[in-house]
Design a protein around this motif. Structure first.
Motif, PDB file in Angstrom:
ATOM      1  N   SER A  11      78.310  71.463  29.007  1.00 10.53           N
ATOM      2  CA  SER A  11      77.522  72.342  29.777  1.00 10.53           C
ATOM      3  C   SER A  11      76.109  72.536  28.706  1.00 10.53           C
ATOM      4  CB  SER A  11      78.208  73.914  29.524  1.00 10.53           C
ATOM      5  OG  SER A  11      76.996  74.876  29.880  1.00 10.53           O
ATOM      6  N   ILE A  12      75.058  72.073  29.664  1.00 10.03           N
ATOM      7  CA  ILE A  12      73.870  72.109  28.916  1.00 10.03           C
ATOM      8  C   ILE A  12      72.937  73.106  29.301  1.00 10.03           C
ATOM      9  CG2 ILE A  12      71.488  70.868  28.349  1.00 10.03           C
ATOM     10  CD1 ILE A  12      74.394  69.421  27.704  1.00 10.03           C
ATOM     11  N   HIS A  13      72.591  74.309  28.511  1.00 12.84           N
ATOM     12  CA  HIS A  13      72.223  75.579  29.069  1.00 12.84           C
ATOM     13  C   HIS A  13      71.125  76.121  28.208  1.00 12.84           C
ATOM     14  CE1 HIS A  13      74.102  77.777  25.728  1.00 12.84           C
ATOM     15  NE2 HIS A  13      74.887  76.893  26.008  1.00 12.84           N
ATOM     16  N   GLY A  14      70.607  77.224  28.671  1.00 15.61           N
ATOM     17  CA  GLY A  14      69.702  77.980  27.897  1.00 15.61           C
ATOM     18  C   GLY A  14      70.432  79.602  27.812  1.00 15.61           C
ATOM     19  N   HIS A  15      69.517  80.548  28.175  1.00 17.59           N
ATOM     20  CA  HIS A  15      69.776  81.780  28.130  1.00 17.59           C
ATOM     21  C   HIS A  15      70.115  82.547  27.169  1.00 17.59           C
ATOM     22  CE1 HIS A  15      70.968  85.353  30.538  1.00 17.59           C
ATOM     23  NE2 HIS A  15      72.000  85.687  29.770  1.00 17.59           N
ATOM     24  N   ILE A  16      70.697  82.016  26.167  1.00 16.54           N
ATOM     25  CA  ILE A  16      71.157  82.676  24.932  1.00 16.54           C
ATOM     26  C   ILE A  16      70.184  82.684  23.699  1.00 16.54           C
ATOM     27  CG2 ILE A  16      73.465  82.745  25.520  1.00 16.54           C
ATOM     28  CD1 ILE A  16      74.038  80.195  23.414  1.00 16.54           C
ATOM     29  N   HIS A  17      68.985  82.040  23.928  1.00 12.61           N
ATOM     30  CA  HIS A  17      67.885  82.123  23.071  1.00 12.61           C
ATOM     31  C   HIS A  17      68.491  81.687  21.731  1.00 12.61           C
ATOM     32  CE1 HIS A  17      64.829  83.835  25.662  1.00 12.61           C
ATOM     33  NE2 HIS A  17      65.916  84.360  26.153  1.00 12.61           N
ATOM     34  N   SER A  18      68.209  82.308  20.545  1.00 15.74           N
ATOM     35  CA  SER A  18      68.693  81.713  19.099  1.00 15.74           C
ATOM     36  C   SER A  18      70.107  82.083  18.949  1.00 15.74           C
ATOM     37  CB  SER A  18      67.838  82.610  18.484  1.00 15.74           C
ATOM     38  OG  SER A  18      68.191  83.930  18.372  1.00 15.74           O
ATOM     39  N   SER A  19      70.976  82.306  19.801  1.00 16.12           N
ATOM     40  CA  SER A  19      72.314  82.308  19.629  1.00 16.12           C
ATOM     41  C   SER A  19      73.272  80.966  19.580  1.00 16.12           C
ATOM     42  CB  SER A  19      72.998  83.021  20.572  1.00 16.12           C
ATOM     43  OG  SER A  19      72.426  84.592  20.458  1.00 16.12           O
ATOM     44  N   THR A  20      74.263  80.677  18.961  1.00 13.65           N
ATOM     45  CA  THR A  20      74.955  79.547  19.095  1.00 13.65           C
ATOM     46  C   THR A  20      76.113  79.854  20.366  1.00 13.65           C
ATOM     47  OG1 THR A  20      74.865  79.542  16.782  1.00 13.65           O
ATOM     48  CG2 THR A  20      76.581  78.070  17.783  1.00 13.65           C
ATOM     49  N   SER A  21      76.132  78.673  20.977  1.00 14.33           N
ATOM     50  CA  SER A  21      76.910  78.541  22.253  1.00 14.33           C
ATOM     51  C   SER A  21      78.404  78.758  21.632  1.00 14.33           C
ATOM     52  CB  SER A  21      77.006  76.939  22.739  1.00 14.33           C
ATOM     53  OG  SER A  21      75.694  76.575  23.291  1.00 14.33           O
ATOM     54  N   THR A  22      79.303  79.432  22.633  1.00 17.54           N
ATOM     55  CA  THR A  22      80.678  79.624  22.212  1.00 17.54           C
ATOM     56  C   THR A  22      81.429  78.511  22.047  1.00 17.54           C
ATOM     57  OG1 THR A  22      80.240  81.540  23.561  1.00 17.54           O
ATOM     58  CG2 THR A  22      82.408  81.183  23.091  1.00 17.54           C
ATOM     59  N   HIS A  23      81.375  77.437  22.984  1.00 17.76           N
ATOM     60  CA  HIS A  23      82.371  76.349  23.027  1.00 17.76           C
ATOM     61  C   HIS A  23      81.751  74.903  22.559  1.00 17.76           C
ATOM     62  CE1 HIS A  23      85.365  79.002  25.010  1.00 17.76           C
ATOM     63  NE2 HIS A  23      84.070  79.133  25.952  1.00 17.76           N
ATOM     64  N   TRP A  24      82.482  74.120  21.978  1.00 16.12           N
ATOM     65  CA  TRP A  24      82.087  73.040  21.353  1.00 16.12           C
ATOM     66  C   TRP A  24      81.475  72.161  22.398  1.00 16.12           C
ATOM     67  CZ3 TRP A  24      83.525  68.318  22.853  1.00 16.12           C
ATOM     68  CH2 TRP A  24      84.682  68.118  23.769  1.00 16.12           C
ATOM     69  N   ASN A  25      81.680  72.330  23.701  1.00 15.35           N
ATOM     70  CA  ASN A  25      80.886  71.271  24.432  1.00 15.35           C
ATOM     71  C   ASN A  25      79.992  72.031  25.325  1.00 15.35           C
ATOM     72  OD1 ASN A  25      82.930  72.666  25.988  1.00 15.35           O
ATOM     73  ND2 ASN A  25      83.935  71.109  27.019  1.00 15.35           N
ATOM     74  N   GLN A  26      79.209  73.262  24.721  1.00 18.11           N
ATOM     75  CA  GLN A  26      78.175  73.721  25.327  1.00 18.11           C
ATOM     76  C   GLN A  26      76.938  73.415  24.383  1.00 18.11           C
ATOM     77  OE1 GLN A  26      79.629  77.811  25.621  1.00 18.11           O
ATOM     78  NE2 GLN A  26      80.250  77.703  27.397  1.00 18.11           N
ATOM     79  N   ILE A  27      76.088  73.213  25.037  1.00 17.78           N
ATOM     80  CA  ILE A  27      74.537  72.679  24.387  1.00 17.78           C
ATOM     81  C   ILE A  27      73.405  73.847  24.651  1.00 17.78           C
ATOM     82  CG2 ILE A  27      73.083  71.145  23.486  1.00 17.78           C
ATOM     83  CD1 ILE A  27      75.305  69.066  23.667  1.00 17.78           C
ATOM     84  N   ASN A  28      73.053  74.647  23.812  1.00 19.09           N
ATOM     85  CA  ASN A  28      71.926  75.501  23.983  1.00 19.09           C
ATOM     86  C   ASN A  28      70.640  74.658  23.868  1.00 19.09           C
ATOM     87  OD1 ASN A  28      69.910  77.498  24.214  1.00 19.09           O
ATOM     88  ND2 ASN A  28      70.816  78.520  22.233  1.00 19.09           N
ATOM     89  N   VAL A  29      69.715  74.633  24.661  1.00 18.70           N
ATOM     90  CA  VAL A  29      68.466  73.595  24.724  1.00 18.70           C
ATOM     91  C   VAL A  29      67.288  74.734  24.746  1.00 18.70           C
ATOM     92  CG1 VAL A  29      69.630  71.636  25.371  1.00 18.70           C
ATOM     93  CG2 VAL A  29      68.348  73.115  27.060  1.00 18.70           C
ATOM     94  N   GLY A  30      67.555  76.245  24.370  1.00 16.79           N
ATOM     95  CA  GLY A  30      66.232  76.757  24.748  1.00 16.79           C
ATOM     96  C   GLY A  30      65.432  76.604  23.741  1.00 16.79           C
ATOM     97  N   VAL A  31      64.124  77.054  23.789  1.00  8.87           N
ATOM     98  CA  VAL A  31      63.217  76.592  22.736  1.00  8.87           C
ATOM     99  C   VAL A  31      63.453  77.463  21.346  1.00  8.87           C
ATOM    100  CG1 VAL A  31      61.487  76.368  24.308  1.00  8.87           C
ATOM    101  CG2 VAL A  31      61.536  78.587  23.427  1.00  8.87           C
ATOM    102  N   GLU A  32      64.224  78.320  21.243  1.00 10.88           N
ATOM    103  CA  GLU A  32      64.695  78.815  20.013  1.00 10.88           C
ATOM    104  C   GLU A  32      65.927  78.400  19.422  1.00 10.88           C
ATOM    105  OE1 GLU A  32      62.585  82.256  22.060  1.00 10.88           O
ATOM    106  OE2 GLU A  32      64.720  81.357  22.279  1.00 10.88           O
ATOM    107  N   SER A  33      66.557  77.667  20.212  1.00  6.56           N
ATOM    108  CA  SER A  33      68.044  77.039  19.939  1.00  6.56           C
ATOM    109  C   SER A  33      68.351  76.860  18.416  1.00  6.56           C
ATOM    110  CB  SER A  33      68.342  75.826  20.829  1.00  6.56           C
ATOM    111  OG  SER A  33      69.732  75.088  20.176  1.00  6.56           O
ATOM    112  N   PRO A  34      69.466  77.105  17.748  1.00  7.75           N
ATOM    113  CA  PRO A  34      69.665  76.773  16.565  1.00  7.75           C
ATOM    114  C   PRO A  34      70.078  75.303  16.319  1.00  7.75           C
ATOM    115  CG  PRO A  34      71.334  78.463  17.260  1.00  7.75           C
ATOM    116  CD  PRO A  34      70.351  77.956  18.608  1.00  7.75           C
ATOM    117  N   ASP A  35      69.927  74.510  17.430  1.00  9.25           N
ATOM    118  CA  ASP A  35      70.102  73.166  17.289  1.00  9.25           C
ATOM    119  C   ASP A  35      68.945  72.336  17.514  1.00  9.25           C
ATOM    120  OD1 ASP A  35      73.011  72.622  17.474  1.00  9.25           O
ATOM    121  OD2 ASP A  35      73.220  73.569  19.539  1.00  9.25           O
ATOM    122  N   SER A  36      67.693  73.043  17.738  1.00  9.62           N
ATOM    123  CA  SER A  36      66.339  72.603  17.724  1.00  9.62           C
ATOM    124  C   SER A  36      65.855  72.115  16.560  1.00  9.62           C
ATOM    125  CB  SER A  36      65.556  73.462  18.368  1.00  9.62           C
ATOM    126  OG  SER A  36      64.338  72.951  18.702  1.00  9.62           O
TER     127      SER A  36
END
Length: 188
Positions: free
Chosen positions: A139-164
């Motif tokens: 699951s490639i997603h946004g919505h949660i801003h600077s929060s970490t995704s819940t599941h290992w196979n979810q990737i937060n691509v928001g501009v404030e993502s912790p993975d950025s």
């Protein structure tokens, strides 16, 4: 008319162009003095990495329009962004924002697009979705801003993502592949 996505070079989410509340609400944006400064930083990051012919997928919450922030202002910002631009609408993307996005060259997509990449299914959606436990689905997603995704196979691509690596930098296809690999092969 809805478009259909088969390929991408970059993906991002939750730019919230022109939205003053984001400076107060998000720690990653708190150093900006003005909305204009925040907008310019995101435009600079986008255009520094994206080339004219790159395909960019935006996963929603693109920008903000109200009686203080005009459609023309948002349209001018969006027209400055390089690449072939696609948008999966987010919860803050009003009809007016979608119309402005179309006028600025965005193709509007359905709320969920699935793209195959190296024998994996990438489920692009504004929201993090559960796609099962299979290492073949992400699951490639946004919505949660600077929060970490819940599941290992979810990737937060928001501009404030912790993975950025940098605020506002769109995630490249290579960034996504690297994050998928790291999630499938965690270091003990």
């Amino acid at each position: 008319m809805m478009g259909r996505l088969h390929y991408f070079d970059f993906v991002t989410s939750d730019t919230h162009f022109n939205h003053p509340v984001m400076i107060e609400k998000e720690q990653a944006r708190s150093h900006f003095e003005t909305v204009h400064e925040m907008n310019e930083a995101m435009i600079e990051q986008w255009n520094k990495h994206v080339k004219k012919k790159d395909v960019v997928l935006h996963l929603g919450d693109l920008g903000f329009i109200n009686h203080y922030r005009s459609p023309n202002e948002l349209r001018a910002i969006l027209k400055r962004l390089k690449g072939y631009k696609y948008l999966i609408p987010g919860n803050h993307d009003t009809r007016e924002v979608l119309q402005v996005a179309r006028e600025a060259g965005f193709t509007i997509l359905s709320p969920l697009e699935i793209v195959k990449l190296q024998r994996k299914e990438l489920h692009f959606c504004h929201y993090p979705i559960e796609v099962g436990r299979s290492p073949k689905r992400f699951s490639i997603h946004g919505h949660i801003h600077s929060s970490t995704s819940t599941h290992w196979n979810q990737i937060n691509v928001g501009v404030e993502s912790p993975d950025s690596k940098e605020f506002g930098k769109p995630f490249s296809r290579e960034d996504i592949l690297e994050l998928m690999y790291e999630r499938m092969h965690p270091v003990s």
